[in-house]
Design an enzyme around this catalytic site. Structure first.
Site, PDB file in Angstrom:
ATOM      1  N   TYR A  15      17.708   2.275  -0.056  1.00  0.00           N
ATOM      2  CA  TYR A  15      18.181   1.803   1.161  1.00  0.00           C
ATOM      3  C   TYR A  15      19.281   1.159   1.154  1.00  0.00           C
ATOM      4  CZ  TYR A  15      13.733   2.468   3.587  1.00  0.00           C
ATOM      5  OH  TYR A  15      12.672   2.854   4.215  1.00  0.00           O
ATOM      6  N   TYR A 143       5.711   1.072  10.665  1.00  0.00           N
ATOM      7  CA  TYR A 143       6.283   1.455   9.649  1.00  0.00           C
ATOM      8  C   TYR A 143       5.202   1.656   8.486  1.00  0.00           C
ATOM      9  CZ  TYR A 143       8.613   1.941   5.020  1.00  0.00           C
ATOM     10  OH  TYR A 143       8.842   2.388   3.694  1.00  0.00           O
ATOM     11  N   ASP A 235      -3.463  -0.434   7.995  1.00  0.00           N
ATOM     12  CA  ASP A 235      -2.572  -0.559   6.888  1.00  0.00           C
ATOM     13  C   ASP A 235      -2.104  -2.101   6.793  1.00  0.00           C
ATOM     14  OD1 ASP A 235      -0.427  -0.628   5.351  1.00  0.00           O
ATOM     15  OD2 ASP A 235       0.902   0.967   6.570  1.00  0.00           O
ATOM     16  N   LYS A 264       1.388  -3.910  -2.035  1.00  0.00           N
ATOM     17  CA  LYS A 264       2.460  -5.186  -2.333  1.00  0.00           C
ATOM     18  C   LYS A 264       1.924  -6.188  -3.051  1.00  0.00           C
ATOM     19  CE  LYS A 264       5.871  -3.836   1.153  1.00  0.00           C
ATOM     20  NZ  LYS A 264       5.571  -3.182   2.519  1.00  0.00           N
TER      21      LYS A 264
HETATM   22  C1  LIG Z   1       5.947  -1.473   2.384  1.00  0.00           C
HETATM   23  C2  LIG Z   1       5.146  -0.893   3.360  1.00  0.00           C
HETATM   24  C3  LIG Z   1       4.443   0.548   3.137  1.00  0.00           C
HETATM   25  C4  LIG Z   1       4.902   1.135   1.976  1.00  0.00           C
HETATM   26  O1  LIG Z   1       4.811   0.753   0.879  1.00  0.00           O
HETATM   27  P1  LIG Z   1       5.500   1.081  -0.470  1.00  0.00           P
HETATM   28  O2  LIG Z   1       4.733   0.447  -1.638  1.00  0.00           O
HETATM   29  O3  LIG Z   1       6.874   0.618  -0.217  1.00  0.00           O
HETATM   30  O4  LIG Z   1       5.417   2.720  -0.525  1.00  0.00           O
HETATM   31  C5  LIG Z   1       3.455   0.810   3.753  1.00  0.00           C
HETATM   32  N1  LIG Z   1       2.875   0.316   4.935  1.00  0.00           N
HETATM   33  C6  LIG Z   1       3.435  -1.139   5.257  1.00  0.00           C
HETATM   34  C7  LIG Z   1       2.759  -1.746   6.358  1.00  0.00           C
HETATM   35  C8  LIG Z   1       4.390  -1.614   4.485  1.00  0.00           C
HETATM   36  O5  LIG Z   1       5.107  -2.811   4.931  1.00  0.00           O
END
Ligand SMILES: *Cc1c(COP(=O)(O)O)cnc(C)c1O
Length: 422
Positions: A15, A143, A235, A264
């Site tokens: 980025y 996202y 998600d 994460k």
């Molecule tokens: C960061 C994020 C992703 C992608 O995760 P990466 O480990 O960066 O590929 C997917 N969904 C959400 C809600 C996120 O915040």
């Protein structure tokens, strides 16, 4: 050569427009909420290093478990083989998730956890003989990651522009509210013969600017999906592991999704690992004598034992009563700060859920990500020893749960100062 010079010779940062990017800051070590650079300068990691760190940097308990695992088994192929850390992590994780989540499928990161969830849903319908249910429902500003499937179900933006033609078609809807919920529900039922699944970030859309919406309307959307035979994917890559005040955001709903995506904070932010979990209904659709009904997906490092060991250690800390107390403490501090600045003329909007607080700066007309204000704010806080990485004109605090009230107060004061000066 300095580390910065060596970096600039060989590294392409994420980025980052490499033509005119600011020099990266060489970080030497981390401890708790702090990062220290080569010159010994200290920074408060107020964004948890891109939202991954939940217990602070270089946590001794995680370090110890990871080191021990490395001397026992660093990795093994996960097709045809298994190991204690992967099984134990699934055993401990599944009961924490709302609803009856039954199986864990391991991947490497958030984007791949989303890819697997989408494939599970698409193949669920193809395995069940419903060839028309191929359309995915998602939020306009969502996202879900940077791989192609994850990008496709994310909102179209400056990040996806060069690829838009190749992204598959998705049915996008607005965030639900009192005014549009009935409309959204009829949209869902009208499209039910085509809709495969609904993927959503529960309560908070992170990357699009920490947009928050109410649990009760999400609940209504989930109920509508259930009534119309549409699968649901939460998600929780960002919201998982305590961010929203509960261990998982979906605990705040009464309808449960079929699938969860986690990453994460899963390893405490120590290393990459992704998880896609599903309930019995999804898993069962893949059980067959017919080999073509198999989920043909896997990554080289699926269920890496070291990453699983880090996750187990992170869960130990997460489930300790002090951690939940810390989460509540941060929530309270944020709420007090909210009241202090909500009426400030430079505060266009302010919102808070759990440990996350976001402030939208009043600007002229141009409120895009590329707005110069973003860099100005970023540097302002960096100079004060605080890492805040604004999303355009939106600054947010998303700290590790070990942050002290003093450090929070310092960040709040710095924001108040910035409101006067910028
Ligand atoms: C960061 C994020 C992703 C992608 O995760 P990466 O480990 O960066 O590929 C997917 N969904 C959400 C809600 C996120 O915040």
């Amino acid at each position: 050569m300095s580390l910065i010079e060596r970096d600039q010779k060989v590294i392409w940062h994420p980025y980052t427009q490499m033509k005119n990017a600011q020099q990266p800051i060489p970080i030497k070590r981390g401890e708790g909420v702090y990062l220290f650079d080569e010159d010994g300068n200290k920074y408060i990691d107020a964004v948890s290093s891109w939202w991954v760190n939940i217990h602070g940097h270089a946590h001794p308990h995680i370090a110890q478990k990871v080191a021990k695992q490395l001397t026992e088994l660093e990795h093994v192929i996960f097709a045809g083989f298994t190991h204690e850390p992967a099984v134990q992590l699934a055993e401990r994780l599944l009961p924490l998730l709302p609803g009856k989540q039954e199986k864990v499928f391991y991947t490497d990161n958030g984007s791949t956890a989303v890819e697997v969830a989408l494939k599970m849903c698409l193949q669920y319908w193809s395995n069940s003989g419903h060839t028309k249910k191929t359309k995915i429902l998602a939020f306009k500003d969502a996202y879900h990651g940077d791989t192609f499937g994850a990008m496709s179900v994310s909102g179209r933006s400056i990040f996806t522009n060069p690829f838009n033609e190749l992204l598959f078609d998705v049915e996008f809807i607005d965030l639900p509210n009192a005014g549009n919920i009935e409309n959204l529900k009829s949209q869902i039922s009208n499209l039910k013969s085509q809709l495969c699944c609904f993927i959503f970030e529960p309560l908070i859309l992170g990357a699009s600017g920490m947009l928050m919406y109410e649990a009760k309307y999400l609940d209504e959307l989930l109920a509508a999906c259930k009534a119309n035979d549409i699968l649901t994917i939460a998600d929780e890559v960002m919201t998982g592991f305590g961010r929203t005040g509960t261990y998982f955001a979906c605990e705040q709903l009464s309808n449960n999704p079929d699938i969860f995506c986690l990453s994460k904070g899963l390893t405490g932010g120590t290393m990459p690992l992704g998880v896609t979990t599903c309930n019995h209904k999804i898993f069962e659709a893949f059980l067959s004598e017919d080999k073509l009904k198999t989920l043909y997906h896997g990554h080289s490092f699926t269920a890496n034992p070291v990453a699983c060991a880090a996750s187990l250690a992170s869960l130990d800390i997460l489930l300790a009563p002090e951690t939940l107390a810390n989460i509540k403490r941060i929530e309270n501090q944020h709420q007090q700060f909210f009241k202090q600045i909500e009426k400030h003329p430079k505060v266009k909007t302010i919102r808070q859920t759990g440990t996350i607080i976001a402030i939208e700066w009043q600007t002229g007309d141009d409120t895009s990500y590329l707005n110069g204000l973003r860099d100005q704010l970023y540097n302002y806080f960096l100079n004060k020893g605080i890492i805040l990485r604004p999303l355009g004109n939106i600054i947010y605090i998303l700290p590790p749960y070990v942050i002290s009230n003093d450090d929070l107060a310092y960040i709040y004061n710095s924001i108040q100062q910035a409101l006067e000066e910028i």
